[in-house]
Design a protein around this motif. Structure first.
Motif, PDB file in Angstrom:
ATOM      1  N   GLN A 251       0.825  -1.207   0.000  1.00  0.00           N
ATOM      2  CA  GLN A 251       0.000   0.000   0.000  1.00  0.00           C
ATOM      3  C   GLN A 251       0.858   1.257   0.000  1.00  0.00           C
ATOM      4  O   GLN A 251       0.551   2.239  -0.697  1.00  0.00           O
ATOM      5  CB  GLN A 251      -0.963   0.006   1.193  1.00  0.00           C
ATOM      6  CG  GLN A 251      -2.074  -1.009   1.089  1.00  0.00           C
ATOM      7  CD  GLN A 251      -2.967  -0.743  -0.115  1.00  0.00           C
ATOM      8  OE1 GLN A 251      -3.457   0.363  -0.309  1.00  0.00           O
ATOM      9  NE2 GLN A 251      -3.166  -1.759  -0.930  1.00  0.00           N
TER      10      GLN A 251
ATOM     11  N   GLY B  30       0.876   4.105  -2.971  1.00  0.00           N
ATOM     12  CA  GLY B  30       0.703   5.539  -2.725  1.00  0.00           C
ATOM     13  C   GLY B  30       1.891   6.350  -3.207  1.00  0.00           C
ATOM     14  O   GLY B  30       1.733   7.431  -3.779  1.00  0.00           O
TER      15      GLY B  30
ATOM     16  N   TYR C 284       1.801   6.504  -7.009  1.00  0.00           N
ATOM     17  CA  TYR C 284       0.740   7.430  -7.418  1.00  0.00           C
ATOM     18  C   TYR C 284       1.245   8.871  -7.316  1.00  0.00           C
ATOM     19  O   TYR C 284       1.036   9.681  -8.222  1.00  0.00           O
ATOM     20  CB  TYR C 284      -0.495   7.228  -6.540  1.00  0.00           C
ATOM     21  CG  TYR C 284      -1.681   8.046  -6.977  1.00  0.00           C
ATOM     22  CD1 TYR C 284      -2.614   7.524  -7.863  1.00  0.00           C
ATOM     23  CD2 TYR C 284      -1.879   9.343  -6.505  1.00  0.00           C
ATOM     24  CE1 TYR C 284      -3.715   8.266  -8.273  1.00  0.00           C
ATOM     25  CE2 TYR C 284      -2.968  10.091  -6.904  1.00  0.00           C
ATOM     26  CZ  TYR C 284      -3.888   9.543  -7.791  1.00  0.00           C
ATOM     27  OH  TYR C 284      -4.965  10.295  -8.184  1.00  0.00           O
TER      28      TYR C 284
END
Length: 102
Positions: free
Chosen positions: A63, A67, A70
């Motif tokens: 995760q 992130g 991104y």
């Protein structure tokens, strides 16, 4: 986008160098770190089996990577948009096509 481009190199310098000083002085970022530490301590207190801890660790790591990626892509998109805006607004008509082809 090619990973050897000047934009990728700039992103690497900015994200790996300057970003550290920015995050160190950002109150919201520091509050998120404090929350993370709190939850980490609470997880440790549960004394979960090793395989459960590894699963949680891998999930959180993926995760985080998601992130982070991104954010990097958003950074690249922002610069790409700026380049397009500058080419469109600052160069005489007909010049943009020549610059874009280079």
């Amino acid at each position: 986008m090619e990973t050897e481009s000047a934009l990728y190199q700039l992103m690497g310098v900015r994200m790996n160098g300057v970003m550290n000083s920015i995050t160190n002085s950002d109150g919201q970022y520091q509050e998120i770190i404090r929350k993370s530490d709190e939850y980490s301590g609470r997880l440790e207190d549960l004394e979960l089996p090793k395989e459960v801890r590894l699963l949680i660790d891998r999930y959180v790591s993926v995760q985080n990577a998601l992130g982070s990626r991104y954010g990097m892509l958003a950074y690249l998109l922002g610069f790409s948009d700026c380049k397009e805006l500058l080419l469109e607004k600052c160069l005489p008509i007909g010049t943009k096509e020549k610059v874009s082809e280079a």
